[in-house]
Design a protein around this motif. Structure first.
Motif, mmCIF file in Angstrom:
data_model
loop_
_atom_site.group_PDB
_atom_site.id
_atom_site.type_symbol
_atom_site.label_atom_id
_atom_site.label_comp_id
_atom_site.label_asym_id
_atom_site.label_seq_id
_atom_site.Cartn_x
_atom_site.Cartn_y
_atom_site.Cartn_z
ATOM 1 N N ILE A 1 0.904 -1.179 0.007
ATOM 2 C CA ILE A 1 -0.031 -0.059 -0.007
ATOM 3 C C ILE A 1 0.999 1.223 -0.048
ATOM 4 C CG2 ILE A 1 -1.833 1.125 1.160
ATOM 5 C CD1 ILE A 1 -2.726 -1.135 2.222
ATOM 6 N N LEU B 1 -10.199 -2.932 -3.003
ATOM 7 C CA LEU B 1 -9.539 -1.452 -3.240
ATOM 8 C C LEU B 1 -10.219 -0.972 -4.580
ATOM 9 C CD1 LEU B 1 -5.785 -1.774 -2.544
ATOM 10 C CD2 LEU B 1 -7.665 -0.778 -0.867
ATOM 11 N N SER C 1 -2.541 3.964 -7.407
ATOM 12 C CA SER C 1 -3.159 2.608 -6.664
ATOM 13 C C SER C 1 -2.850 2.902 -5.206
ATOM 14 C CB SER C 1 -2.795 1.392 -7.657
ATOM 15 O OG SER C 1 -2.949 1.232 -8.566
ATOM 16 N N GLY D 1 -4.074 2.712 -1.364
ATOM 17 C CA GLY D 1 -4.845 1.990 -0.340
ATOM 18 C C GLY D 1 -5.370 2.747 0.667
ATOM 19 N N ASP E 1 -10.908 4.618 -0.793
ATOM 20 C CA ASP E 1 -10.853 3.394 -0.135
ATOM 21 C C ASP E 1 -11.022 3.539 1.382
ATOM 22 O OD1 ASP E 1 -9.971 1.860 -2.400
ATOM 23 O OD2 ASP E 1 -7.964 2.973 -2.344
ATOM 24 N N HIS F 1 -15.279 3.574 1.662
ATOM 25 C CA HIS F 1 -15.629 2.934 0.719
ATOM 26 C C HIS F 1 -16.889 2.712 0.214
ATOM 27 C CE1 HIS F 1 -16.385 -0.110 3.619
ATOM 28 N NE2 HIS F 1 -15.178 0.187 4.272
#
Length: 519
Positions: free
Chosen positions: A7, A121, A225, A227, A232, A235
Protein backbone atom coordinates in the motif's frame (compact mmCIF):
# COMPACT_ATOMS: atom_id res chain seq x y z
CA UNK A 1 5.83 -11.11 -9.54
CA UNK A 2 2.40 -12.24 -8.25
CA UNK A 3 3.45 -10.97 -4.92
CA UNK A 4 1.59 -9.22 -2.15
CA UNK A 5 0.80 -5.74 -3.24
CA UNK A 6 2.04 -3.05 -0.95
CA UNK A 7 0.00 0.00 0.00
CA UNK A 8 1.86 3.10 -1.16
CA UNK A 9 2.09 6.56 0.32
CA UNK A 10 -0.43 9.32 -0.05
CA UNK A 11 0.24 11.60 -2.99
CA UNK A 12 0.80 14.54 -0.68
CA UNK A 13 1.30 17.24 -3.30
CA UNK A 14 -1.97 16.50 -5.08
CA UNK A 15 -4.30 15.00 -2.48
CA UNK A 16 -3.81 16.96 0.74
CA UNK A 17 -6.18 19.97 0.18
CA UNK A 18 -8.82 17.73 -1.34
CA UNK A 19 -8.30 15.12 1.35
CA UNK A 20 -8.78 17.68 4.14
CA UNK A 21 -11.91 19.22 2.64
CA UNK A 22 -13.44 15.83 1.94
CA UNK A 23 -12.80 14.64 5.49
CA UNK A 24 -14.68 17.69 6.78
CA UNK A 25 -17.53 17.03 4.36
CA UNK A 26 -17.72 13.38 5.35
CA UNK A 27 -17.83 14.32 9.03
CA UNK A 28 -20.82 16.58 8.42
CA UNK A 29 -22.66 14.03 6.29
CA UNK A 30 -22.01 11.07 8.56
CA UNK A 31 -22.20 12.78 11.94
CA UNK A 32 -25.51 11.20 12.90
CA UNK A 33 -24.59 7.76 11.56
CA UNK A 34 -21.23 7.67 13.32
CA UNK A 35 -22.67 8.97 16.56
CA UNK A 36 -25.27 6.22 16.65
CA UNK A 37 -22.77 3.53 15.82
CA UNK A 38 -20.06 4.57 18.24
CA UNK A 39 -21.76 2.90 21.18
CA UNK A 40 -22.37 -0.32 19.24
CA UNK A 41 -19.42 -1.06 16.96
CA UNK A 42 -17.22 -2.31 19.80
CA UNK A 43 -19.88 -4.61 21.26
CA UNK A 44 -20.50 -8.29 20.62
CA UNK A 45 -22.31 -11.15 22.31
CA UNK A 46 -19.58 -11.46 24.92
CA UNK A 47 -19.32 -7.74 25.67
CA UNK A 48 -16.59 -5.34 24.58
CA UNK A 49 -14.24 -6.40 21.79
CA UNK A 50 -10.68 -6.76 23.02
CA UNK A 51 -8.97 -4.78 20.28
CA UNK A 52 -5.20 -4.38 20.11
CA UNK A 53 -3.75 -1.18 21.56
CA UNK A 54 -3.41 1.83 19.32
CA UNK A 55 -3.26 5.61 19.16
CA UNK A 56 -6.00 7.62 20.88
CA UNK A 57 -8.96 8.44 18.67
CA UNK A 58 -10.74 11.71 18.11
CA UNK A 59 -14.55 11.74 18.09
CA UNK A 60 -15.96 10.77 14.72
CA UNK A 61 -12.75 10.99 12.66
CA UNK A 62 -10.96 8.56 15.00
CA UNK A 63 -7.36 8.07 13.71
CA UNK A 64 -7.71 10.07 10.50
CA UNK A 65 -5.79 12.92 12.09
CA UNK A 66 -2.79 10.57 12.43
CA UNK A 67 -2.98 9.80 8.73
CA UNK A 68 -3.26 13.48 7.84
CA UNK A 69 -0.19 14.28 9.93
CA UNK A 70 1.71 11.46 8.21
CA UNK A 71 1.14 12.83 4.70
CA UNK A 72 4.50 12.94 2.96
CA UNK A 73 5.88 9.90 4.77
CA UNK A 74 5.57 6.34 3.59
CA UNK A 75 3.01 4.18 5.42
CA UNK A 76 5.42 1.40 6.37
CA UNK A 77 7.73 3.95 8.03
CA UNK A 78 4.81 5.68 9.75
CA UNK A 79 3.35 2.38 11.00
CA UNK A 80 6.77 1.17 12.18
CA UNK A 81 7.15 4.28 14.33
CA UNK A 82 3.68 3.77 15.82
CA UNK A 83 4.41 0.10 16.54
CA UNK A 84 7.43 1.10 18.63
CA UNK A 85 4.99 2.82 20.96
CA UNK A 86 1.91 0.58 20.81
CA UNK A 87 3.42 -2.84 20.19
CA UNK A 88 3.72 -5.43 17.40
CA UNK A 89 -0.06 -5.69 17.03
CA UNK A 90 -2.03 -2.46 17.03
CA UNK A 91 -5.40 -1.12 15.94
CA UNK A 92 -6.14 1.96 13.85
CA UNK A 93 -9.49 3.30 12.69
CA UNK A 94 -9.09 5.18 9.42
CA UNK A 95 -12.40 6.47 8.13
CA UNK A 96 -14.56 3.41 7.63
CA UNK A 97 -11.56 1.08 7.72
CA UNK A 98 -10.66 -0.83 10.88
CA UNK A 99 -6.98 -1.71 10.45
CA UNK A 100 -4.90 -4.23 12.40
CA UNK A 101 -1.15 -3.75 11.92
CA UNK A 102 1.26 -6.61 12.68
CA UNK A 103 5.00 -6.08 13.02
CA UNK A 104 6.40 -9.34 14.43
CA UNK A 105 7.25 -12.73 12.84
CA UNK A 106 5.22 -14.80 15.30
CA UNK A 107 2.07 -12.76 14.81
CA UNK A 108 2.62 -12.72 11.04
CA UNK A 109 2.78 -16.53 11.08
CA UNK A 110 -0.59 -16.69 12.83
CA UNK A 111 -2.13 -14.08 10.57
CA UNK A 112 -1.27 -15.58 7.18
CA UNK A 113 -2.86 -18.87 8.24
CA UNK A 114 -6.11 -17.14 9.19
CA UNK A 115 -6.41 -14.42 6.55
CA UNK A 116 -6.21 -15.25 2.86
CA UNK A 117 -8.59 -12.66 1.41
CA UNK A 118 -7.45 -9.31 0.07
CA UNK A 119 -9.18 -6.07 1.04
CA UNK A 120 -11.22 -4.48 -1.72
CA UNK A 121 -9.62 -1.41 -3.28
CA UNK A 122 -11.07 0.85 -5.96
CA UNK A 123 -8.03 0.51 -8.22
CA UNK A 124 -8.03 -3.29 -7.97
CA UNK A 125 -11.76 -3.46 -8.65
CA UNK A 126 -11.47 -1.40 -11.83
CA UNK A 127 -8.15 -2.61 -13.21
CA UNK A 128 -8.71 -6.32 -12.48
CA UNK A 129 -12.09 -6.53 -14.23
CA UNK A 130 -14.00 -6.69 -10.96
CA UNK A 131 -11.44 -8.85 -9.13
CA UNK A 132 -10.99 -11.38 -11.96
CA UNK A 133 -7.23 -11.66 -11.68
CA UNK A 134 -5.08 -13.75 -9.36
CA UNK A 135 -3.81 -10.80 -7.33
CA UNK A 136 -7.26 -9.43 -6.47
CA UNK A 137 -9.47 -12.52 -6.57
CA UNK A 138 -10.81 -13.96 -3.30
CA UNK A 139 -9.60 -17.39 -2.20
CA UNK A 140 -12.20 -19.45 -4.07
CA UNK A 141 -12.26 -22.27 -6.60
CA UNK A 142 -11.44 -19.93 -9.48
CA UNK A 143 -8.45 -18.46 -7.66
CA UNK A 144 -7.07 -21.91 -6.78
CA UNK A 145 -7.48 -23.17 -10.36
CA UNK A 146 -5.88 -20.08 -11.93
CA UNK A 147 -2.98 -20.13 -9.50
CA UNK A 148 -2.46 -23.80 -10.33
CA UNK A 149 -2.52 -23.03 -14.05
CA UNK A 150 0.06 -20.29 -13.71
CA UNK A 151 2.19 -22.53 -11.52
CA UNK A 152 2.13 -25.40 -14.00
CA UNK A 153 1.92 -23.66 -17.36
CA UNK A 154 3.99 -20.52 -16.85
CA UNK A 155 5.95 -20.48 -13.61
CA UNK A 156 7.04 -24.10 -13.20
CA UNK A 157 10.78 -24.85 -13.13
CA UNK A 158 10.59 -26.18 -16.69
CA UNK A 159 8.77 -23.13 -17.99
CA UNK A 160 11.09 -20.73 -16.17
CA UNK A 161 14.05 -22.49 -17.75
CA UNK A 162 12.45 -22.23 -21.21
CA UNK A 163 12.83 -18.45 -21.07
CA UNK A 164 16.53 -18.54 -20.11
CA UNK A 165 17.71 -17.48 -23.57
CA UNK A 166 15.35 -14.49 -23.46
CA UNK A 167 16.73 -13.37 -20.08
CA UNK A 168 20.30 -13.83 -21.26
CA UNK A 169 19.67 -11.88 -24.45
CA UNK A 170 17.94 -8.95 -22.72
CA UNK A 171 20.53 -8.62 -19.94
CA UNK A 172 23.31 -8.77 -22.56
CA UNK A 173 21.51 -6.01 -24.46
CA UNK A 174 21.59 -4.02 -21.22
CA UNK A 175 25.38 -4.43 -21.06
CA UNK A 176 25.80 -3.32 -24.67
CA UNK A 177 23.50 -0.34 -24.21
CA UNK A 178 25.51 0.89 -21.23
CA UNK A 179 28.77 0.80 -23.21
CA UNK A 180 27.26 2.87 -26.01
CA UNK A 181 25.96 5.73 -23.86
CA UNK A 182 27.76 8.83 -22.69
CA UNK A 183 28.58 8.83 -19.01
CA UNK A 184 27.02 9.20 -16.50
CA UNK A 185 24.03 6.97 -17.25
CA UNK A 186 20.56 6.69 -15.74
CA UNK A 187 20.93 3.13 -14.46
CA UNK A 188 17.44 3.02 -12.95
CA UNK A 189 15.81 3.78 -16.28
CA UNK A 190 17.87 1.14 -18.07
CA UNK A 191 17.16 -1.55 -15.48
CA UNK A 192 13.41 -0.95 -15.59
CA UNK A 193 13.44 -0.90 -19.41
CA UNK A 194 15.21 -4.27 -19.48
CA UNK A 195 12.78 -5.86 -17.03
CA UNK A 196 9.81 -4.43 -18.93
CA UNK A 197 11.16 -6.03 -22.12
CA UNK A 198 11.44 -9.42 -20.45
CA UNK A 199 7.99 -9.22 -18.87
CA UNK A 200 6.35 -8.01 -22.08
CA UNK A 201 7.85 -10.93 -23.98
CA UNK A 202 6.75 -13.49 -21.39
CA UNK A 203 3.25 -12.06 -20.92
CA UNK A 204 2.35 -10.52 -24.28
CA UNK A 205 4.58 -12.09 -26.90
CA UNK A 206 7.77 -11.61 -28.86
CA UNK A 207 6.59 -8.67 -30.94
CA UNK A 208 4.28 -6.46 -28.91
CA UNK A 209 3.78 -3.23 -30.85
CA UNK A 210 1.96 -1.74 -27.87
CA UNK A 211 4.71 -2.35 -25.32
CA UNK A 212 5.81 1.25 -24.77
CA UNK A 213 2.28 2.61 -24.40
CA UNK A 214 1.20 -0.35 -22.29
CA UNK A 215 4.17 0.10 -19.92
CA UNK A 216 3.38 3.80 -19.55
CA UNK A 217 -0.24 3.02 -18.64
CA UNK A 218 0.87 0.39 -16.12
CA UNK A 219 3.21 2.85 -14.40
CA UNK A 220 0.49 5.50 -14.19
CA UNK A 221 -1.93 2.96 -12.72
CA UNK A 222 0.62 1.94 -10.10
CA UNK A 223 1.09 5.58 -9.12
CA UNK A 224 -2.65 5.96 -8.53
CA UNK A 225 -3.16 2.67 -6.71
CA UNK A 226 -3.14 3.87 -3.12
CA UNK A 227 -4.80 1.98 -0.31
CA UNK A 228 -4.92 5.18 1.75
CA UNK A 229 -6.88 7.26 -0.76
CA UNK A 230 -10.21 8.84 0.19
CA UNK A 231 -12.33 6.37 -1.85
CA UNK A 232 -10.70 3.41 -0.08
CA UNK A 233 -11.00 4.88 3.40
CA UNK A 234 -14.70 5.66 2.81
CA UNK A 235 -15.51 2.76 0.51
CA UNK A 236 -19.29 2.77 1.01
CA UNK A 237 -19.70 6.47 0.15
CA UNK A 238 -19.92 6.17 -3.61
CA UNK A 239 -19.99 9.86 -4.47
CA UNK A 240 -16.48 10.26 -3.00
CA UNK A 241 -15.17 7.89 -5.67
CA UNK A 242 -16.26 10.45 -8.25
CA UNK A 243 -15.64 13.63 -6.23
CA UNK A 244 -11.93 12.90 -5.86
CA UNK A 245 -11.58 12.22 -9.59
CA UNK A 246 -9.72 8.99 -8.85
CA UNK A 247 -12.38 6.70 -10.28
CA UNK A 248 -12.65 8.68 -13.50
CA UNK A 249 -8.90 8.61 -14.07
CA UNK A 250 -8.67 4.89 -13.32
CA UNK A 251 -11.54 4.13 -15.68
CA UNK A 252 -9.85 6.08 -18.48
CA UNK A 253 -6.60 4.24 -17.92
CA UNK A 254 -8.45 0.94 -17.82
CA UNK A 255 -10.25 1.75 -21.06
CA UNK A 256 -6.96 2.41 -22.86
CA UNK A 257 -5.38 -0.75 -21.47
CA UNK A 258 -8.43 -2.79 -22.39
CA UNK A 259 -8.24 -1.65 -26.01
CA UNK A 260 -4.60 -2.70 -26.18
CA UNK A 261 -5.36 -6.08 -24.59
CA UNK A 262 -8.21 -6.71 -27.04
CA UNK A 263 -5.83 -5.98 -29.93
CA UNK A 264 -3.15 -8.26 -28.45
CA UNK A 265 -5.63 -11.11 -27.86
CA UNK A 266 -7.02 -10.83 -31.40
CA UNK A 267 -3.48 -10.97 -32.83
CA UNK A 268 -2.75 -14.07 -30.77
CA UNK A 269 -5.95 -15.75 -31.91
CA UNK A 270 -4.98 -15.20 -35.54
CA UNK A 271 -1.54 -16.70 -34.95
CA UNK A 272 -3.02 -19.72 -33.13
CA UNK A 273 -5.45 -20.27 -35.98
CA UNK A 274 -2.59 -20.15 -38.48
CA UNK A 275 -0.64 -22.67 -36.40
CA UNK A 276 -3.61 -25.04 -36.32
CA UNK A 277 -4.03 -24.70 -40.07
CA UNK A 278 -0.36 -25.61 -40.45
CA UNK A 279 -0.77 -28.63 -38.15
CA UNK A 280 1.04 -27.08 -35.19
CA UNK A 281 -1.78 -27.46 -32.66
CA UNK A 282 0.29 -27.94 -29.53
CA UNK A 283 1.58 -25.85 -26.66
CA UNK A 284 5.16 -24.70 -27.18
CA UNK A 285 7.43 -24.46 -24.14
CA UNK A 286 8.20 -20.81 -24.80
CA UNK A 287 4.60 -19.73 -25.41
CA UNK A 288 3.71 -16.40 -23.86
CA UNK A 289 1.03 -16.11 -21.19
CA UNK A 290 -1.71 -14.92 -23.55
CA UNK A 291 -1.21 -17.96 -25.79
CA UNK A 292 -1.31 -20.30 -22.81
CA UNK A 293 -4.55 -18.82 -21.52
CA UNK A 294 -6.24 -18.73 -24.94
CA UNK A 295 -5.45 -22.38 -25.60
CA UNK A 296 -6.78 -23.34 -22.18
CA UNK A 297 -9.89 -21.27 -22.89
CA UNK A 298 -10.50 -23.09 -26.15
CA UNK A 299 -9.80 -26.53 -24.69
CA UNK A 300 -12.76 -26.37 -22.30
CA UNK A 301 -10.84 -28.58 -19.86
CA UNK A 302 -11.11 -26.22 -16.89
CA UNK A 303 -13.66 -26.58 -14.12
CA UNK A 304 -14.95 -23.08 -14.81
CA UNK A 305 -15.54 -20.90 -17.85
CA UNK A 306 -12.39 -18.96 -18.63
CA UNK A 307 -13.68 -15.71 -20.09
CA UNK A 308 -11.80 -13.10 -22.11
CA UNK A 309 -11.91 -10.80 -19.08
CA UNK A 310 -10.18 -13.50 -17.05
CA UNK A 311 -7.45 -13.68 -19.71
CA UNK A 312 -7.04 -9.89 -19.62
CA UNK A 313 -6.97 -9.72 -15.82
CA UNK A 314 -4.36 -12.46 -15.36
CA UNK A 315 -2.21 -10.96 -18.13
CA UNK A 316 -2.34 -7.60 -16.36
CA UNK A 317 -1.36 -9.31 -13.10
CA UNK A 318 1.76 -10.70 -14.72
CA UNK A 319 2.69 -7.37 -16.21
CA UNK A 320 1.99 -5.40 -13.04
CA UNK A 321 3.98 -7.72 -10.80
CA UNK A 322 6.56 -9.12 -13.19
CA UNK A 323 8.73 -6.10 -13.87
CA UNK A 324 8.39 -3.59 -11.02
CA UNK A 325 9.43 -5.88 -8.18
CA UNK A 326 12.48 -7.42 -9.85
CA UNK A 327 13.68 -4.11 -11.28
CA UNK A 328 13.30 -2.38 -7.90
CA UNK A 329 15.36 -5.13 -6.22
CA UNK A 330 18.18 -4.77 -8.77
CA UNK A 331 18.11 -0.99 -8.35
CA UNK A 332 18.32 -1.20 -4.53
CA UNK A 333 21.09 -3.82 -4.70
CA UNK A 334 23.23 -1.58 -6.91
CA UNK A 335 22.53 1.38 -4.65
CA UNK A 336 23.54 -0.55 -1.52
CA UNK A 337 26.72 -1.83 -3.21
CA UNK A 338 27.67 1.71 -4.22
CA UNK A 339 27.23 2.76 -0.59
CA UNK A 340 29.31 -0.23 0.55
CA UNK A 341 32.42 -0.47 -1.68
CA UNK A 342 33.84 -3.38 0.31
CA UNK A 343 30.78 -5.52 -0.53
CA UNK A 344 30.98 -4.36 -4.16
CA UNK A 345 34.65 -5.42 -4.40
CA UNK A 346 33.94 -8.80 -2.80
CA UNK A 347 31.03 -9.51 -5.16
CA UNK A 348 33.03 -8.55 -8.25
CA UNK A 349 36.01 -10.64 -7.16
CA UNK A 350 33.83 -13.74 -6.77
CA UNK A 351 32.09 -13.22 -10.10
CA UNK A 352 35.23 -12.49 -12.08
CA UNK A 353 37.01 -15.51 -10.63
CA UNK A 354 34.21 -17.97 -11.38
CA UNK A 355 33.22 -16.53 -14.76
CA UNK A 356 36.72 -15.63 -15.95
CA UNK A 357 37.15 -15.34 -19.72
CA UNK A 358 33.46 -15.36 -20.57
CA UNK A 359 32.27 -13.03 -23.31
CA UNK A 360 28.65 -13.63 -22.39
CA UNK A 361 27.25 -14.83 -19.10
CA UNK A 362 24.69 -17.62 -19.06
CA UNK A 363 22.37 -18.58 -16.24
CA UNK A 364 24.34 -21.77 -15.62
CA UNK A 365 27.35 -19.61 -14.74
CA UNK A 366 25.71 -17.97 -11.73
CA UNK A 367 24.76 -21.08 -9.75
CA UNK A 368 28.00 -21.05 -7.73
CA UNK A 369 27.94 -17.33 -6.90
CA UNK A 370 27.28 -17.60 -3.18
CA UNK A 371 28.11 -14.03 -2.17
CA UNK A 372 25.83 -12.61 -4.87
CA UNK A 373 22.96 -14.59 -3.36
CA UNK A 374 23.77 -13.14 0.07
CA UNK A 375 23.64 -9.65 -1.43
CA UNK A 376 20.20 -10.31 -2.89
CA UNK A 377 18.91 -11.67 0.42
CA UNK A 378 20.19 -8.64 2.30
CA UNK A 379 18.67 -6.31 -0.29
CA UNK A 380 15.28 -8.01 0.05
CA UNK A 381 15.50 -7.79 3.83
CA UNK A 382 16.11 -4.04 3.81
CA UNK A 383 13.99 -3.24 0.75
CA UNK A 384 11.15 -5.77 0.41
CA UNK A 385 9.24 -5.26 -2.87
CA UNK A 386 5.95 -5.03 -0.97
CA UNK A 387 6.62 -3.58 2.50
CA UNK A 388 2.99 -3.98 3.61
CA UNK A 389 1.07 -7.20 3.02
CA UNK A 390 -2.70 -6.52 3.00
CA UNK A 391 -5.28 -9.08 4.12
CA UNK A 392 -8.90 -8.92 5.20
CA UNK A 393 -10.92 -10.75 7.87
CA UNK A 394 -14.07 -12.40 6.52
CA UNK A 395 -15.44 -12.93 9.99
CA UNK A 396 -14.63 -11.94 13.54
CA UNK A 397 -11.70 -13.94 14.91
CA UNK A 398 -8.74 -13.76 17.27
CA UNK A 399 -5.04 -13.28 16.65
CA UNK A 400 -2.95 -13.80 19.73
CA UNK A 401 -5.31 -12.69 22.51
CA UNK A 402 -6.93 -9.86 20.57
CA UNK A 403 -10.19 -9.69 18.61
CA UNK A 404 -10.12 -8.85 14.91
CA UNK A 405 -13.47 -7.40 13.75
CA UNK A 406 -15.20 -8.77 10.68
CA UNK A 407 -14.03 -7.06 7.47
CA UNK A 408 -11.06 -5.51 9.26
CA UNK A 409 -8.02 -4.81 7.10
CA UNK A 410 -4.89 -6.61 8.25
CA UNK A 411 -1.50 -5.10 7.37
CA UNK A 412 1.66 -7.14 7.92
CA UNK A 413 4.58 -4.71 8.04
CA UNK A 414 7.26 -6.74 6.27
CA UNK A 415 9.58 -3.73 6.23
CA UNK A 416 9.46 -3.46 10.02
CA UNK A 417 9.89 -7.22 10.52
CA UNK A 418 13.01 -7.20 8.32
CA UNK A 419 14.58 -4.51 10.52
CA UNK A 420 13.52 -5.88 13.91
CA UNK A 421 16.42 -5.59 16.36
CA UNK A 422 15.29 -8.74 18.20
CA UNK A 423 15.89 -10.90 15.13
CA UNK A 424 18.55 -9.00 13.20
CA UNK A 425 20.68 -7.48 15.95
CA UNK A 426 21.79 -3.91 16.70
CA UNK A 427 22.93 -3.36 13.09
CA UNK A 428 19.54 -4.29 11.63
CA UNK A 429 19.43 -1.09 9.54
CA UNK A 430 22.87 -1.74 8.04
CA UNK A 431 23.65 -3.52 4.77
CA UNK A 432 25.66 -6.57 5.79
CA UNK A 433 25.31 -9.53 3.39
CA UNK A 434 27.56 -11.62 5.65
CA UNK A 435 24.75 -11.86 8.22
CA UNK A 436 23.27 -14.61 6.00
CA UNK A 437 26.56 -16.55 5.79
CA UNK A 438 25.91 -20.05 7.15
CA UNK A 439 22.37 -19.00 8.05
CA UNK A 440 19.77 -21.32 6.51
CA UNK A 441 17.01 -18.71 6.53
CA UNK A 442 15.30 -18.32 3.15
CA UNK A 443 12.63 -16.08 1.64
CA UNK A 444 10.26 -18.84 0.52
CA UNK A 445 7.68 -18.24 3.23
CA UNK A 446 8.81 -20.59 6.00
CA UNK A 447 10.96 -18.12 7.97
CA UNK A 448 8.57 -15.39 9.08
CA UNK A 449 11.31 -12.97 10.11
CA UNK A 450 12.14 -12.78 6.38
CA UNK A 451 9.09 -12.78 4.06
CA UNK A 452 9.79 -10.27 1.26
CA UNK A 453 7.63 -12.35 -1.13
CA UNK A 454 4.88 -12.97 1.40
CA UNK A 455 3.89 -16.30 2.92
CA UNK A 456 0.99 -18.72 3.16
CA UNK A 457 -1.51 -19.30 0.36
CA UNK A 458 -0.80 -15.91 -1.19
CA UNK A 459 2.98 -16.22 -1.42
CA UNK A 460 4.35 -15.03 -4.75
CA UNK A 461 4.13 -17.96 -7.21
CA UNK A 462 6.65 -16.23 -9.48
CA UNK A 463 9.38 -16.17 -6.84
CA UNK A 464 11.78 -18.43 -8.80
CA UNK A 465 11.19 -16.49 -12.01
CA UNK A 466 11.95 -13.19 -10.28
CA UNK A 467 15.01 -14.47 -8.43
CA UNK A 468 16.82 -15.75 -11.52
CA UNK A 469 16.29 -12.43 -13.33
CA UNK A 470 17.73 -10.47 -10.41
CA UNK A 471 20.75 -12.78 -10.12
CA UNK A 472 21.52 -12.69 -13.84
CA UNK A 473 21.14 -8.92 -14.24
CA UNK A 474 23.30 -8.16 -11.19
CA UNK A 475 25.94 -10.62 -12.33
CA UNK A 476 26.14 -8.92 -15.74
CA UNK A 477 26.40 -5.43 -14.24
CA UNK A 478 29.09 -6.40 -11.74
CA UNK A 479 31.12 -8.55 -14.15
CA UNK A 480 31.39 -6.17 -17.08
CA UNK A 481 31.71 -2.81 -15.30
CA UNK A 482 33.31 -0.98 -12.44
CA UNK A 483 31.06 1.70 -10.97
CA UNK A 484 31.61 5.25 -9.76
CA UNK A 485 29.38 8.05 -8.56
CA UNK A 486 29.28 11.23 -10.68
CA UNK A 487 30.27 14.77 -9.68
CA UNK A 488 32.38 13.65 -6.75
CA UNK A 489 29.36 12.31 -4.86
CA UNK A 490 30.36 10.33 -1.79
CA UNK A 491 28.69 6.97 -1.04
CA UNK A 492 27.16 8.23 2.21
CA UNK A 493 25.57 11.11 0.30
CA UNK A 494 23.43 8.87 -1.89
CA UNK A 495 19.70 9.54 -1.63
CA UNK A 496 17.89 6.53 -0.14
CA UNK A 497 14.39 8.01 -0.29
CA UNK A 498 11.70 5.58 -1.43
CA UNK A 499 8.99 6.33 -3.94
CA UNK A 500 5.26 5.71 -4.16
CA UNK A 501 4.35 2.66 -6.20
CA UNK A 502 3.40 -1.00 -6.31
CA UNK A 503 7.06 -1.81 -5.76
CA UNK A 504 8.97 0.42 -3.37
CA UNK A 505 11.67 1.70 -5.66
CA UNK A 506 14.08 4.61 -5.28
CA UNK A 507 12.30 7.96 -5.52
CA UNK A 508 15.01 9.58 -7.65
CA UNK A 509 16.74 7.70 -10.44
CA UNK A 510 20.22 6.35 -9.83
CA UNK A 511 22.79 8.08 -12.05
CA UNK A 512 26.24 6.47 -12.17
CA UNK A 513 29.43 6.19 -14.20
CA UNK A 514 30.04 2.75 -15.72
CA UNK A 515 33.69 1.93 -16.49
CA UNK A 516 34.00 -1.11 -18.81
CA UNK A 517 36.06 -3.89 -17.23
CA UNK A 518 35.51 -6.86 -19.56
CA UNK A 519 34.14 -6.46 -23.09
Amino acid sequence: MFRDIQIPSLNCHEDLPLFTSLVVLVILLLLNRYWKKMSHTSLNDDGILQLPPGPWKLPLIENLHKLALAVGSLPHHFLTDLAKKYGPMMHLKLGQVSAIVISSPNLAKQAVKIFSYRPGLLALEIMSYNYSGIIASPCNGYWREMRKICGLELLSAKRVQSFSSLREEETWNLVQSITQLSQPINLSEMIFSTLNNITAHVALGKKCKHQQEFTSLVHETIRLSTGFGVPDLFHSIQFLHHATGTKSVLEKLHGKMDMILVDIINDHKQVLQSQRTAGEDHLQEDQDLVNVLLQLQESGELQFQLTTNHVKAVTLDMYFAGSETSAATIEWAMLELLRNPRAMDKAQAEIRQLVAGKRKIQEADIKKLNYLKLIIKETLRLHPPGPLIPRQANERCKVNRYDVPSEAKLLINVWAIGRDLKHWGPNADCFEPERFQGYSIDFRGTNYEFIPFGAGKRICPGLSFATIIVELALCQLLYFFNWKLPNGTKPQELDMTESVGMATRKRNDLNVIAIPFIL
